[in-house]
Write an enzyme that holds these catalytic residues in place. Sequence first.
Site, PDB file in Angstrom:
ATOM      1  N   LYS A 144       0.950  30.107  66.543  1.00 33.49           N
ATOM      2  CA  LYS A 144      -0.009  30.882  65.723  1.00 33.49           C
ATOM      3  C   LYS A 144      -1.433  30.401  65.984  1.00 33.49           C
ATOM      4  O   LYS A 144      -2.190  30.070  65.071  1.00 33.49           O
ATOM      5  CB  LYS A 144       0.318  30.776  64.236  1.00 33.49           C
ATOM      6  CG  LYS A 144       1.595  31.447  63.811  1.00 33.49           C
ATOM      7  CD  LYS A 144       1.401  32.934  63.517  1.00 33.49           C
ATOM      8  CE  LYS A 144       2.719  33.664  63.526  1.00 33.49           C
ATOM      9  NZ  LYS A 144       3.757  33.066  62.704  1.00 33.49           N
ATOM     10  N   LEU A 145      -1.805  30.381  67.240  1.00 26.65           N
ATOM     11  CA  LEU A 145      -3.122  29.892  67.634  1.00 26.65           C
ATOM     12  C   LEU A 145      -4.222  30.738  67.005  1.00 26.65           C
ATOM     13  O   LEU A 145      -4.125  31.968  66.988  1.00 26.65           O
ATOM     14  CB  LEU A 145      -3.258  29.960  69.155  1.00 26.65           C
ATOM     15  CG  LEU A 145      -2.276  29.102  69.948  1.00 26.65           C
ATOM     16  CD1 LEU A 145      -2.276  29.533  71.408  1.00 26.65           C
ATOM     17  CD2 LEU A 145      -2.624  27.636  69.815  1.00 26.65           C
TER      18      LEU A 145
ATOM     19  N   ASP B 206      -8.229  29.759  67.200  1.00 23.52           N
ATOM     20  CA  ASP B 206      -9.288  28.772  67.399  1.00 23.52           C
ATOM     21  C   ASP B 206     -10.214  29.287  68.503  1.00 23.52           C
ATOM     22  O   ASP B 206     -10.042  30.406  68.991  1.00 23.52           O
ATOM     23  CB  ASP B 206      -8.643  27.427  67.791  1.00 23.52           C
ATOM     24  CG  ASP B 206      -9.490  26.232  67.360  1.00 23.52           C
ATOM     25  OD1 ASP B 206     -10.726  26.362  67.307  1.00 23.52           O
ATOM     26  OD2 ASP B 206      -8.907  25.177  67.096  1.00 23.52           O
TER      27      ASP B 206
ATOM     28  N   ILE C 209      -9.959  25.277  72.990  1.00 23.48           N
ATOM     29  CA  ILE C 209      -9.007  24.464  72.212  1.00 23.48           C
ATOM     30  C   ILE C 209      -7.626  25.118  72.195  1.00 23.48           C
ATOM     31  O   ILE C 209      -6.606  24.426  72.298  1.00 23.48           O
ATOM     32  CB  ILE C 209      -9.536  24.220  70.778  1.00 23.48           C
ATOM     33  CG1 ILE C 209     -10.933  23.596  70.829  1.00 23.48           C
ATOM     34  CG2 ILE C 209      -8.581  23.336  69.985  1.00 23.48           C
ATOM     35  CD1 ILE C 209     -11.057  22.317  71.653  1.00 23.48           C
TER      36      ILE C 209
ATOM     37  N   SER D 255       4.156  40.285  58.151  1.00 29.59           N
ATOM     38  CA  SER D 255       5.228  40.854  57.326  1.00 29.59           C
ATOM     39  C   SER D 255       5.022  40.665  55.826  1.00 29.59           C
ATOM     40  O   SER D 255       5.701  41.289  55.026  1.00 29.59           O
ATOM     41  CB  SER D 255       6.567  40.222  57.724  1.00 29.59           C
ATOM     42  OG  SER D 255       6.529  38.814  57.560  1.00 29.59           O
TER      43      SER D 255
ATOM     44  N   VAL E   3      13.116  40.558  58.793  1.00 36.52           N
ATOM     45  CA  VAL E   3      14.473  41.071  58.570  1.00 36.52           C
ATOM     46  C   VAL E   3      15.313  40.044  57.808  1.00 36.52           C
ATOM     47  O   VAL E   3      15.233  38.850  58.062  1.00 36.52           O
ATOM     48  CB  VAL E   3      15.148  41.380  59.935  1.00 36.52           C
ATOM     49  CG1 VAL E   3      16.589  41.815  59.733  1.00 36.52           C
ATOM     50  CG2 VAL E   3      14.345  42.431  60.686  1.00 36.52           C
ATOM     51  N   GLY E   4      16.095  40.508  56.858  1.00 31.78           N
ATOM     52  CA  GLY E   4      17.000  39.606  56.129  1.00 31.78           C
ATOM     53  C   GLY E   4      16.295  38.984  54.938  1.00 31.78           C
ATOM     54  O   GLY E   4      15.987  39.669  53.967  1.00 31.78           O
TER      55      GLY E   4
ATOM     56  N   GLY F 288      17.675  46.607  62.259  1.00 34.08           N
ATOM     57  CA  GLY F 288      17.650  47.876  62.987  1.00 34.08           C
ATOM     58  C   GLY F 288      16.498  48.785  62.614  1.00 34.08           C
ATOM     59  O   GLY F 288      16.049  49.579  63.434  1.00 34.08           O
TER      60      GLY F 288
HETATM   61  P1  BMP Z   1      12.784  34.506  58.411  1.00 37.53           P
HETATM   62  O1  BMP Z   1      13.709  35.529  59.058  1.00 37.53           O
HETATM   63  O2  BMP Z   1      13.490  33.241  58.070  1.00 37.53           O
HETATM   64  O3  BMP Z   1      11.992  35.089  57.288  1.00 37.53           O
HETATM   65  O4  BMP Z   1      11.748  34.050  59.544  1.00 37.53           O
HETATM   66  C1  BMP Z   1      10.750  34.882  60.041  1.00 37.53           C
HETATM   67  C2  BMP Z   1      10.017  34.201  61.159  1.00 37.53           C
HETATM   68  O5  BMP Z   1       9.017  35.064  61.650  1.00 37.53           O
HETATM   69  C3  BMP Z   1       9.328  32.893  60.772  1.00 37.53           C
HETATM   70  O6  BMP Z   1       9.392  32.043  61.898  1.00 37.53           O
HETATM   71  C4  BMP Z   1       7.882  33.311  60.527  1.00 37.53           C
HETATM   72  O7  BMP Z   1       6.968  32.294  60.877  1.00 37.53           O
HETATM   73  C5  BMP Z   1       7.732  34.459  61.516  1.00 37.53           C
HETATM   74  N1  BMP Z   1       6.767  35.494  61.105  1.00 37.53           N
HETATM   75  C6  BMP Z   1       6.903  36.195  59.931  1.00 37.53           C
HETATM   76  O8  BMP Z   1       7.839  35.976  59.151  1.00 37.53           O
HETATM   77  N2  BMP Z   1       5.983  37.161  59.638  1.00 37.53           N
HETATM   78  C7  BMP Z   1       4.929  37.448  60.433  1.00 37.53           C
HETATM   79  O9  BMP Z   1       4.171  38.332  60.119  1.00 37.53           O
HETATM   80  C8  BMP Z   1       4.782  36.726  61.625  1.00 37.53           C
HETATM   81  C9  BMP Z   1       5.716  35.756  61.949  1.00 37.53           C
HETATM   82  O10 BMP Z   1       5.602  35.098  63.073  1.00 37.53           O
END
Ligand code: BMP
Length: 225
Positions: free
Chosen positions: A65-66, A68, A72, A120, A175-176, A183
């Site tokens: 998640k750069l 900067d 760097i 998300s 998802v989840g 899907g």
């Molecule tokens: P999980 O399915 O356990 O919620 O994980 C989602 C993954 O996606 C995590 O690694 C989180 O850092 C990443 N992520 C996210 O959830 N939403 C975003 O908008 C961007 C992400 O990289």
Amino acid sequence: ASPIIVAIDGPVLGSCQGLVKIMTDLGDEVVGFKVGIPFIIQCGLESLAAARSRIRNGLLIADLKLADIGDIMVRVVSLVKDYVDAVIAHSFVGYKGALDKVSEKLKEWNIKLILVASMSHEGSRELYDRNLDSIMDVVKKANPWGVVAPATRPDIISLVRNALGADVKILAPGVGTQGARPGDAICAGADYEIIGRSITESPDPKKAVELIALEQEEALMRCRR
Ligand code: BMP
């Protein structure tokens, strides 16, 4: 393999060495693995190096998640460049003096660039979604291999797909555990779904992947009918 990228955000299967085991167990079932900052800080680069030297199938993404200045960000990527196929950077830092340098260096190192196009969680609406056109301009300039867009808001995935065309991969988290159904993001135009805790924290990650893959297929049958 199913269009799943497994997110690893800490020790997995009870330890840092669990990364090698989960990558071995799931390597043929999924497209790849995304290793996050919690894993890298807690387990160290040597765990990443160990995984890379033993596992060759599937995409390995460092989710740094750069965000900067370019020099760097390049320095950070240089620390992981021997162990991963791709890195994730934010796009809100803009192109000039930031993503221009990253994009150029990653090409030289043969590492894929993935940019966050939207997120998300709810707060993504406050900045990312409100400025989607400007974000898409930055993304187009940086010309990444892929972008991240939210499975929790499929309408944004469709907008990103329309803006970027078919050649850019869309990776969709949410998802989840965060509520999106397997899907649905792919139906909206994503290529892969990034899925973490519902796989890594399951007592049987392989079974969890099988069930998610089945749900993805069912969703695809419904939406492509
Ligand atoms: P999980 O399915 O356990 O919620 O994980 C989602 C993954 O996606 C995590 O690694 C989180 O850092 C990443 N992520 C996210 O959830 N939403 C975003 O908008 C961007 C992400 O990289």
